[in-house]
Write a protein that holds these residues in place. Sequence first.
Motif, PDB file in Angstrom:
ATOM      1  N   VAL A 102      -4.151  -6.694   5.670  1.00 20.73           N
ATOM      2  CA  VAL A 102      -2.869  -7.233   6.155  1.00 20.73           C
ATOM      3  C   VAL A 102      -1.770  -6.178   6.166  1.00 20.73           C
ATOM      4  CG1 VAL A 102      -3.338  -9.648   5.626  1.00 20.73           C
ATOM      5  CG2 VAL A 102      -2.382  -8.152   3.846  1.00 20.73           C
ATOM      6  N   ALA A 103      -2.006  -5.071   5.520  1.00 17.03           N
ATOM      7  CA  ALA A 103      -1.047  -3.954   5.554  1.00 17.03           C
ATOM      8  C   ALA A 103      -1.844  -2.705   5.239  1.00 17.03           C
ATOM      9  CB  ALA A 103       0.057  -4.148   4.525  1.00 17.03           C
ATOM     10  N   SER A 104      -1.607  -1.636   5.981  1.00 14.78           N
ATOM     11  CA  SER A 104      -2.478  -0.468   5.788  1.00 14.78           C
ATOM     12  C   SER A 104      -1.749   0.850   5.969  1.00 14.78           C
ATOM     13  CB  SER A 104      -3.666  -0.525   6.764  1.00 14.78           C
ATOM     14  OG  SER A 104      -4.517   0.591   6.553  1.00 14.78           O
ATOM     15  N   LYS A 105      -2.003   1.774   5.043  1.00 19.37           N
ATOM     16  CA  LYS A 105      -1.666   3.181   5.225  1.00 19.37           C
ATOM     17  C   LYS A 105      -2.944   4.009   5.103  1.00 19.37           C
ATOM     18  CE  LYS A 105       3.163   2.802   3.872  1.00 19.37           C
ATOM     19  NZ  LYS A 105       4.190   3.093   2.855  1.00 19.37           N
ATOM     20  N   ASN A 106      -4.045   3.423   5.598  1.00 18.55           N
ATOM     21  CA  ASN A 106      -5.357   4.088   5.569  1.00 18.55           C
ATOM     22  C   ASN A 106      -5.973   3.891   6.945  1.00 18.55           C
ATOM     23  OD1 ASN A 106      -8.228   4.433   5.378  1.00 18.55           O
ATOM     24  ND2 ASN A 106      -8.067   4.313   3.135  1.00 18.55           N
ATOM     25  N   PRO A 118       0.817  -1.227   0.000  1.00 16.20           N
ATOM     26  CA  PRO A 118       0.000   0.000   0.000  1.00 16.20           C
ATOM     27  C   PRO A 118       0.848   1.272   0.000  1.00 16.20           C
ATOM     28  CG  PRO A 118       0.009  -1.004   2.178  1.00 16.20           C
ATOM     29  CD  PRO A 118       0.755  -1.941   1.289  1.00 16.20           C
ATOM     30  N   SER A 119       0.431   2.257  -0.790  1.00 17.99           N
ATOM     31  CA  SER A 119       0.957   3.616  -0.688  1.00 17.99           C
ATOM     32  C   SER A 119       0.081   4.384   0.303  1.00 17.99           C
ATOM     33  CB  SER A 119       0.918   4.305  -2.052  1.00 17.99           C
ATOM     34  OG  SER A 119       1.621   3.537  -2.999  1.00 17.99           O
ATOM     35  N   ASP A 120       0.381   5.668   0.483  1.00 13.07           N
ATOM     36  CA  ASP A 120      -0.426   6.465   1.417  1.00 13.07           C
ATOM     37  C   ASP A 120      -1.902   6.428   1.028  1.00 13.07           C
ATOM     38  OD1 ASP A 120       1.637   7.126   3.011  1.00 13.07           O
ATOM     39  OD2 ASP A 120       1.799   9.227   2.361  1.00 13.07           O
ATOM     40  N   GLY A 121      -2.760   6.156   2.006  1.00 15.55           N
ATOM     41  CA  GLY A 121      -4.212   6.118   1.770  1.00 15.55           C
ATOM     42  C   GLY A 121      -4.696   4.751   1.321  1.00 15.55           C
ATOM     43  N   GLU A 122      -3.808   3.841   1.076  1.00 16.70           N
ATOM     44  CA  GLU A 122      -4.207   2.521   0.582  1.00 16.70           C
ATOM     45  C   GLU A 122      -4.041   1.444   1.659  1.00 16.70           C
ATOM     46  OE1 GLU A 122      -3.104   2.907  -4.150  1.00 16.70           O
ATOM     47  OE2 GLU A 122      -1.607   2.044  -2.804  1.00 16.70           O
ATOM     48  N   PHE A 123      -4.588   0.298   1.365  1.00 16.68           N
ATOM     49  CA  PHE A 123      -4.362  -0.867   2.212  1.00 16.68           C
ATOM     50  C   PHE A 123      -4.373  -2.126   1.356  1.00 16.68           C
ATOM     51  CE2 PHE A 123      -8.885   0.129   2.314  1.00 16.68           C
ATOM     52  CZ  PHE A 123      -9.505  -1.081   2.078  1.00 16.68           C
ATOM     53  N   THR A 124      -3.764  -3.167   1.870  1.00 16.81           N
ATOM     54  CA  THR A 124      -3.728  -4.461   1.176  1.00 16.81           C
ATOM     55  C   THR A 124      -4.643  -5.438   1.915  1.00 16.81           C
ATOM     56  OG1 THR A 124      -1.469  -4.080   0.463  1.00 16.81           O
ATOM     57  CG2 THR A 124      -2.248  -6.366   0.405  1.00 16.81           C
ATOM     58  N   VAL A 125      -5.479  -6.128   1.146  1.00 20.61           N
ATOM     59  CA  VAL A 125      -6.440  -7.090   1.697  1.00 20.61           C
ATOM     60  C   VAL A 125      -6.025  -8.497   1.307  1.00 20.61           C
ATOM     61  CG1 VAL A 125      -8.843  -7.863   1.678  1.00 20.61           C
ATOM     62  CG2 VAL A 125      -8.311  -5.435   1.441  1.00 20.61           C
ATOM     63  N   LYS A 126      -6.004  -9.390   2.257  1.00 26.28           N
ATOM     64  CA  LYS A 126      -5.887 -10.815   1.949  1.00 26.28           C
ATOM     65  C   LYS A 126      -7.308 -11.337   1.780  1.00 26.28           C
ATOM     66  CE  LYS A 126      -3.486 -14.964   3.628  1.00 26.28           C
ATOM     67  NZ  LYS A 126      -4.538 -15.981   3.672  1.00 26.28           N
ATOM     68  N   VAL A 127      -7.654 -11.761   0.571  1.00 25.88           N
ATOM     69  CA  VAL A 127      -9.030 -12.107   0.242  1.00 25.88           C
ATOM     70  C   VAL A 127      -9.408 -13.465   0.828  1.00 25.88           C
ATOM     71  CG1 VAL A 127     -10.613 -12.623  -1.647  1.00 25.88           C
ATOM     72  CG2 VAL A 127      -9.025 -10.684  -1.831  1.00 25.88           C
ATOM     73  N   ASP A 128     -10.507 -13.494   1.563  1.00 26.31           N
ATOM     74  CA  ASP A 128     -10.998 -14.763   2.120  1.00 26.31           C
ATOM     75  C   ASP A 128     -12.039 -15.428   1.215  1.00 26.31           C
ATOM     76  OD1 ASP A 128      -9.412 -14.561   4.403  1.00 26.31           O
ATOM     77  OD2 ASP A 128     -10.916 -13.337   5.443  1.00 26.31           O
ATOM     78  N   TYR A 129     -13.020 -14.649   0.761  1.00 34.05           N
ATOM     79  CA  TYR A 129     -14.120 -15.199  -0.029  1.00 34.05           C
ATOM     80  C   TYR A 129     -14.423 -14.265  -1.203  1.00 34.05           C
ATOM     81  CZ  TYR A 129     -15.071 -17.837   4.262  1.00 34.05           C
ATOM     82  OH  TYR A 129     -14.955 -18.633   5.369  1.00 34.05           O
ATOM     83  N   VAL A 130     -14.695 -14.833  -2.366  1.00 38.25           N
ATOM     84  CA  VAL A 130     -15.166 -14.010  -3.489  1.00 38.25           C
ATOM     85  C   VAL A 130     -16.601 -14.415  -3.847  1.00 38.25           C
ATOM     86  CG1 VAL A 130     -12.849 -13.639  -4.448  1.00 38.25           C
ATOM     87  CG2 VAL A 130     -14.275 -15.532  -5.319  1.00 38.25           C
ATOM     88  N   SER A 131     -17.306 -13.450  -4.388  1.00 37.73           N
ATOM     89  CA  SER A 131     -18.702 -13.635  -4.773  1.00 37.73           C
ATOM     90  C   SER A 131     -18.791 -14.133  -6.202  1.00 37.73           C
ATOM     91  CB  SER A 131     -19.419 -12.282  -4.656  1.00 37.73           C
ATOM     92  OG  SER A 131     -20.753 -12.397  -5.078  1.00 37.73           O
ATOM     93  N   LEU A 132     -19.735 -15.031  -6.481  1.00 37.71           N
ATOM     94  CA  LEU A 132     -20.013 -15.495  -7.845  1.00 37.71           C
ATOM     95  C   LEU A 132     -21.456 -15.150  -8.160  1.00 37.71           C
ATOM     96  CD1 LEU A 132     -18.101 -17.981  -6.369  1.00 37.71           C
ATOM     97  CD2 LEU A 132     -17.682 -18.139  -8.837  1.00 37.71           C
ATOM     98  N   ASP A 133     -21.650 -14.413  -9.221  1.00 38.72           N
ATOM     99  CA  ASP A 133     -22.977 -13.873  -9.537  1.00 38.72           C
ATOM    100  C   ASP A 133     -23.305 -14.063 -11.007  1.00 38.72           C
ATOM    101  OD1 ASP A 133     -23.561 -12.234  -6.940  1.00 38.72           O
ATOM    102  OD2 ASP A 133     -21.475 -11.810  -7.467  1.00 38.72           O
ATOM    103  N   SER A 155      -6.438  -1.567  -2.174  1.00 39.84           N
ATOM    104  CA  SER A 155      -7.651  -0.727  -2.198  1.00 39.84           C
ATOM    105  C   SER A 155      -7.323   0.639  -1.645  1.00 39.84           C
ATOM    106  CB  SER A 155      -8.752  -1.378  -1.347  1.00 39.84           C
ATOM    107  OG  SER A 155      -9.854  -0.495  -1.207  1.00 39.84           O
ATOM    108  N   ASP A 156      -7.986   1.665  -2.202  1.00 44.02           N
ATOM    109  CA  ASP A 156      -7.868   2.997  -1.598  1.00 44.02           C
ATOM    110  C   ASP A 156      -9.085   3.281  -0.723  1.00 44.02           C
ATOM    111  OD1 ASP A 156      -9.883   3.406  -3.407  1.00 44.02           O
ATOM    112  OD2 ASP A 156      -8.807   4.881  -4.618  1.00 44.02           O
ATOM    113  N   GLY A 157      -9.891   2.269  -0.503  1.00 46.46           N
ATOM    114  CA  GLY A 157     -11.029   2.416   0.398  1.00 46.46           C
ATOM    115  C   GLY A 157     -12.331   2.755  -0.304  1.00 46.46           C
ATOM    116  N   ARG A 158     -12.262   3.168  -1.589  1.00 47.74           N
ATOM    117  CA  ARG A 158     -13.506   3.480  -2.291  1.00 47.74           C
ATOM    118  C   ARG A 158     -14.342   2.216  -2.473  1.00 47.74           C
ATOM    119  NH1 ARG A 158     -11.840   7.013  -7.433  1.00 47.74           N
ATOM    120  NH2 ARG A 158      -9.942   5.766  -7.145  1.00 47.74           N
ATOM    121  N   GLY A 159     -15.575   2.262  -2.081  1.00 49.34           N
ATOM    122  CA  GLY A 159     -16.458   1.105  -2.202  1.00 49.34           C
ATOM    123  C   GLY A 159     -16.196   0.025  -1.172  1.00 49.34           C
ATOM    124  N   ALA A 160     -15.228   0.258  -0.303  1.00 50.96           N
ATOM    125  CA  ALA A 160     -14.931  -0.745   0.732  1.00 50.96           C
ATOM    126  C   ALA A 160     -15.779  -0.479   1.973  1.00 50.96           C
ATOM    127  CB  ALA A 160     -13.455  -0.720   1.092  1.00 50.96           C
TER     128      ALA A 160
END
Lengths: 335, 335
Positions: free
Chosen positions: A80-84, A33-48, A105-110
């Motif tokens: 798992v890592a955050s600058k947000n 992550p850069s400033d304002g961002e964070f890294t997510v370790k994905v647990d589950y994804v949606s199937l639609d 992610s920069d947090g938009r929509g999160a």
Amino acid sequence: MTTVNRQVRLAKRPVGRPDDSTWEITSEPIPEPSDGEFTVKVDYVSLDPAMRGWLDDVKSYVPPVAIGEVMRTHAVGRVVASKNAKFPEGQLVSGQFGVQEYALSDGRGALAVDESLAPAPTWLGALGFPGMTAYFGLTDVGRLEKGDTVLISGAAGAVGSIAGQIAKLKGATVIGVAGGPEKCAWLTEDLGFDAAIDYKSESVGKALRAAAPDGIDIYFDNVGGEILDAALARLRKNARVALCGAISGYNATDPQPGPSRYLSLLVNRASMTGFIVFDYLDRFPEGMEAMSEWIRAGEIVTREQVETGGVEAFGRTLNLLFDGANTGKLVLKIS
Amino acid sequence: MTTVNRQVRLAKRPVGRPDDSTWEITSEPIPEPSDGEFTVKVDYVSLDPAMRGWLDDVKSYVPPVAIGEVMRTHAVGRVVASKNAKFPEGQLVSGQFGVQEYALSDGRGALAVDESLAPAPTWLGALGFPGMTAYFGLTDVGRLEKGDTVLISGAAGAVGSIAGQIAKLKGATVIGVAGGPEKCAWLTEDLGFDAAIDYKSESVGKALRAAAPDGIDIYFDNVGGEILDAALARLRKNARVALCGAISGYNATDPQPGPSRYLSLLVNRASMTGFIVFDYLDRFPEGMEAMSEWIRAGEIVTREQVETGGVEAFGRTLNLLFDGANTGKLVLKIS
């Protein structure tokens, strides 16, 4: 700890049903992550089911997924890592993270996920876009009123199973259409539907005449095809058809016939209205508050079908939707 | 003076296109009014595409015309005998008098006609049900707004020609679809349509792309069939399809295909809504006031195609509608 992020990318646009050649698994370093961002370790994804539409290179309500792009999807995972500061390390979050093991992610929509209310997969179902689709499709597009008779297709799916329960909570008579005796039993015995029609073993038109002798006020359509025609034939005066999807034709390679009974809209002064849940983002707080309250009170049954196998399993898991092989919300465990 | 009232009755339900065997001409004595009633000598009867639907023995928004019944229609005529103070002898009136030379009425649904505003046939067109159909179909069902791009099929017909002019008066861009160069020239040169598409000589889809490059906000549909599909393919976001009729299929003996492009409603969050003008009877004063004002100010061109030949000519005059052989409102002079 691994430093590799494995991803599902669109390799080739499918003609008809997606297959192995549609997808490729790629690897790249886990993003920092850069400033304002964070890294997510994905647990589950949606199937639609809507994902199928995003694979075609046509103008639609969102741009298609590009060849070589990480497949678009909503997911739940842990920071798992955050600058947000809003999404600190250890926070469970949902967002449009894509089908991959790690996402930046920069947090938009999160959205911060409250596990005390419901487990992570539910935040991709009843508390995610499917739940909001059911809520706004019924209340806003369908203009649900107490005493209405409501027909729902794809009723054992992520959206339909929630829509039917909302309709019951709001005082409607609810009829579901689903494939197979197990799904139908689930609708009437566990979810409280008044009736269920098994489209694989009976005539929907005939069964609907029996279940709704005075016709229907709302048809919440997830499938299109012949079931849409059967529903149109049973509309009451001023009925509303909420067009949510048409999964029966999503993998078709020939042009699909339209609803030949559409003039029922005319004689019954009825309407058929399409909607996209993304248009309701501003009103999600209203829907999420209602849904959270129902879940907290135990008034809505939530169910997720959690498949395993990680990113490699994405292609075959997606196809379960088109085989009608899921009950409730289909998710894939990534890590 | 004659004492005989000649009438057109339904002899046999048509399969497909009505023909000579569909109708019979009968005679009975001219009816005498009882208290509260009056007798009308019918001058003009209305011929409307919707009549075709009334001939089939199916459940619809009105009961079918019964075998042996005088054919249902609106008409204009003069009161020749009266025991109803509101409709004295000599008064010109409109009402649902049926296809016959003389009719008995108790005044229900009858309206005194003001010949100083417009001649008698116009009261079956712009100032009758077709005009009200255009007015409420556009403003209420279509939710017309200034700046909209409006497509109208059957645009040279009784309803379409008025609908297009109302849309222009309300600040819309208006495109009409009609059959043949004369009708199309009438739309653009006399009625002020921005464009006209001749479905008999050009591809509606291609012509529509050229005339409405940014798509359409309202489609006012009188014809159904392929033109409906072409319109669906050009919907803008939040577009409205007002289903008024579907004349292209009214005489079909095979099931007609539905609009295969209906999922355009979904991706464009658009709606398709049927309506029946009879539901707006309570609001007719509003529509009639607007229409009267426009006619008085010369802002709306009204046109009636008056056929002659009396009751014997009814069958062949009705079929002109299905041949696309009328421009403006089709009426038949009875006496």
